[in-house]
Scaffold this active site. Sequence first.
Site, mmCIF file in Angstrom:
data_model
loop_
_atom_site.group_PDB
_atom_site.id
_atom_site.type_symbol
_atom_site.label_atom_id
_atom_site.label_comp_id
_atom_site.label_asym_id
_atom_site.label_seq_id
_atom_site.Cartn_x
_atom_site.Cartn_y
_atom_site.Cartn_z
ATOM 1 N N TRP A 157 -11.020 1.664 5.799
ATOM 2 C CA TRP A 157 -11.067 0.913 7.058
ATOM 3 C C TRP A 157 -12.502 0.674 7.505
ATOM 4 O O TRP A 157 -12.846 -0.432 7.950
ATOM 5 C CB TRP A 157 -10.275 1.647 8.141
ATOM 6 C CG TRP A 157 -8.835 1.268 8.124
ATOM 7 C CD1 TRP A 157 -7.818 1.872 7.456
ATOM 8 C CD2 TRP A 157 -8.251 0.131 8.784
ATOM 9 N NE1 TRP A 157 -6.644 1.196 7.653
ATOM 10 C CE2 TRP A 157 -6.875 0.130 8.474
ATOM 11 C CE3 TRP A 157 -8.757 -0.867 9.601
ATOM 12 C CZ2 TRP A 157 -6.000 -0.847 8.952
ATOM 13 C CZ3 TRP A 157 -7.894 -1.842 10.104
ATOM 14 C CH2 TRP A 157 -6.544 -1.823 9.776
ATOM 15 N N TRP A 194 -15.342 -3.639 20.945
ATOM 16 C CA TRP A 194 -13.946 -3.799 20.538
ATOM 17 C C TRP A 194 -13.079 -4.223 21.718
ATOM 18 O O TRP A 194 -13.302 -3.810 22.847
ATOM 19 C CB TRP A 194 -13.408 -2.486 19.969
ATOM 20 C CG TRP A 194 -14.134 -1.971 18.761
ATOM 21 C CD1 TRP A 194 -14.893 -0.848 18.691
ATOM 22 C CD2 TRP A 194 -14.149 -2.553 17.455
ATOM 23 N NE1 TRP A 194 -15.389 -0.689 17.422
ATOM 24 C CE2 TRP A 194 -14.955 -1.726 16.642
ATOM 25 C CE3 TRP A 194 -13.570 -3.688 16.889
ATOM 26 C CZ2 TRP A 194 -15.193 -1.987 15.297
ATOM 27 C CZ3 TRP A 194 -13.800 -3.952 15.540
ATOM 28 C CH2 TRP A 194 -14.597 -3.117 14.765
ATOM 29 N N TRP A 214 -13.932 5.263 -6.566
ATOM 30 C CA TRP A 214 -13.951 5.011 -5.122
ATOM 31 C C TRP A 214 -13.264 6.145 -4.361
ATOM 32 O O TRP A 214 -13.694 6.521 -3.263
ATOM 33 C CB TRP A 214 -13.274 3.677 -4.809
ATOM 34 C CG TRP A 214 -14.214 2.525 -4.893
ATOM 35 C CD1 TRP A 214 -14.323 1.629 -5.917
ATOM 36 C CD2 TRP A 214 -15.195 2.140 -3.917
ATOM 37 N NE1 TRP A 214 -15.307 0.707 -5.639
ATOM 38 C CE2 TRP A 214 -15.859 0.995 -4.423
ATOM 39 C CE3 TRP A 214 -15.571 2.643 -2.675
ATOM 40 C CZ2 TRP A 214 -16.870 0.354 -3.711
ATOM 41 C CZ3 TRP A 214 -16.583 2.013 -1.979
ATOM 42 C CH2 TRP A 214 -17.223 0.878 -2.493
ATOM 43 N N GLU A 271 -11.815 2.675 -9.808
ATOM 44 C CA GLU A 271 -10.982 2.902 -8.637
ATOM 45 C C GLU A 271 -10.822 4.400 -8.375
ATOM 46 O O GLU A 271 -10.805 4.839 -7.216
ATOM 47 C CB GLU A 271 -9.617 2.238 -8.813
ATOM 48 C CG GLU A 271 -9.673 0.714 -8.835
ATOM 49 C CD GLU A 271 -10.308 0.145 -7.580
ATOM 50 O OE1 GLU A 271 -9.872 0.504 -6.467
ATOM 51 O OE2 GLU A 271 -11.242 -0.660 -7.707
ATOM 52 N N TRP A 319 -11.166 -0.514 14.499
ATOM 53 C CA TRP A 319 -10.633 -0.111 13.204
ATOM 54 C C TRP A 319 -9.860 1.209 13.292
ATOM 55 O O TRP A 319 -8.934 1.448 12.500
ATOM 56 C CB TRP A 319 -11.750 0.023 12.166
ATOM 57 C CG TRP A 319 -12.797 1.057 12.485
ATOM 58 C CD1 TRP A 319 -13.984 0.861 13.124
ATOM 59 C CD2 TRP A 319 -12.742 2.464 12.189
ATOM 60 N NE1 TRP A 319 -14.673 2.049 13.250
ATOM 61 C CE2 TRP A 319 -13.936 3.043 12.669
ATOM 62 C CE3 TRP A 319 -11.801 3.289 11.556
ATOM 63 C CZ2 TRP A 319 -14.208 4.408 12.550
ATOM 64 C CZ3 TRP A 319 -12.079 4.649 11.438
ATOM 65 C CH2 TRP A 319 -13.271 5.185 11.931
#
Length: 479
Positions: free
Chosen positions: A387, A311, A283, A280, A364
């Site tokens: 996102w 969108w 990331w 993590e 997004w």
Amino acid sequence: MSDRPSNDGPALVWFRDDLRLSDNPALDAAARSGRAVIALYVLDQTSPGSRPLGGAARWWLHHSLRSLAADLDGIGIPLVLRQGSALDEMLDVADRSGAAAVFWNRRYRPAEIAVDKAVMAALRKAGCDVSSFQANLLFEPWTVLTGAGQPFRVFTPFWKAARARGIARTPLPAPRPVSRRTCAPRSNSLADWALLPTRPDWAKEIASVWTPGETAAQARVAAFVDERLATYARDRDRPARAATSRLSPHLRFGEISPLQIWHAAGLRHDSAGLEKFLSELGWREFSWHLSYHFGDLEKRSFNPKFDRFPWRTDDAAFRLWARGQTGYPIVDAGMRQLWRTGWMHNRVRMIAASFLCKDLLIDWRRGEDWFWDTLVDADPANNPAGWQWVAGSGADAAPYFRVFNPVLQGEKFDPDGHYVREWVPELADLSPRWIHRPWEAPQPELARAGVRLGETYPVPIVDHNAARRRALGAFEALG
């Protein structure tokens, strides 16, 4: 700038997202220089590419700076606060203090790098020595590249290459009190920055949940390593359990460094959760490396074909999502947790983001902007990268056909409904069988639980199965 005694002037430390004393290479170097030391923080929302902080982050910054000022005062270093252009304020403070040397820890977003280069050039022209350091990433972005010398676009090979490099140093202790003191230039009052909400004060519950500052960060990492790291891999996706570290806001503001976290966790070599937890951190590194190499993650799709994505503009649906009134309990629980505490469990972040982008087909960027305003840990790289991963437009993104089913996700990761009961109390008396799908519950069950769909709790604003088909069609049309 005026003439100054360049050999005897104080050292100036420019704080940014590194609001800590320990493992702060810039502060450490300044303290070891033998000079008097002045600390500076500039609230810069005017330089090109700067992004004004959201409301929750402003609340955190206020308290973090107050904590930092007290900690610095304890070792004889004043903290000067300025608001405006970083270049102008830095040059003014350096001039008025007679600074002979300036130290800072490096930043990695292209716009910030441009500001730092301009400041460095101006200071050196004025006769200041300037030094920068690695402090907020485990690996410098230009050191982890593919065999062809290109930045990685997929996490797994990136993290394998990064781990192969090894960690170069151990964390630095906090400096000892400085022996020389100096008068600091004019400083703004922190209160005058009006970082805290007042009318209304929506941060009361945030304040009851979080304690900003380096001391709190150190206590939190110690508690996590001692109490939860061993079960992290097993429990991290269960939002009703206190299984995650909740270090993200401390890390975002640099109240603790990733190196400190790495070493604290690494002491537990027998922990089954260690590698998952370290990944993590990986990331976070990956997101920052992407930001360094590609920039503007919050503005443009990493995959340019998504610039053509159709969108939808649906302000009413967006407001219902933001308020936690979608009719899907796990989504609503997450959005309400976010609004009230400034934080949301990571698994639920993915579910809520997928619902906005794929069930509602809302851009997004609108969701990223909402999280930027409401998260205490709103990170300039992690937030947009996350996102884009969910939306399918990012690096190493979730495939377009991965559409989180909010019912199945709720039943899998909140099987007893404890998380939903905490944040959506109007559903608290529903049984686990129905709490993630109340619209399917028999009427006697709803009546027993005091739930009146469309009155006490909304019906779903969209049918997930139909929305999934619509999303897949839109994604497939991109080619």
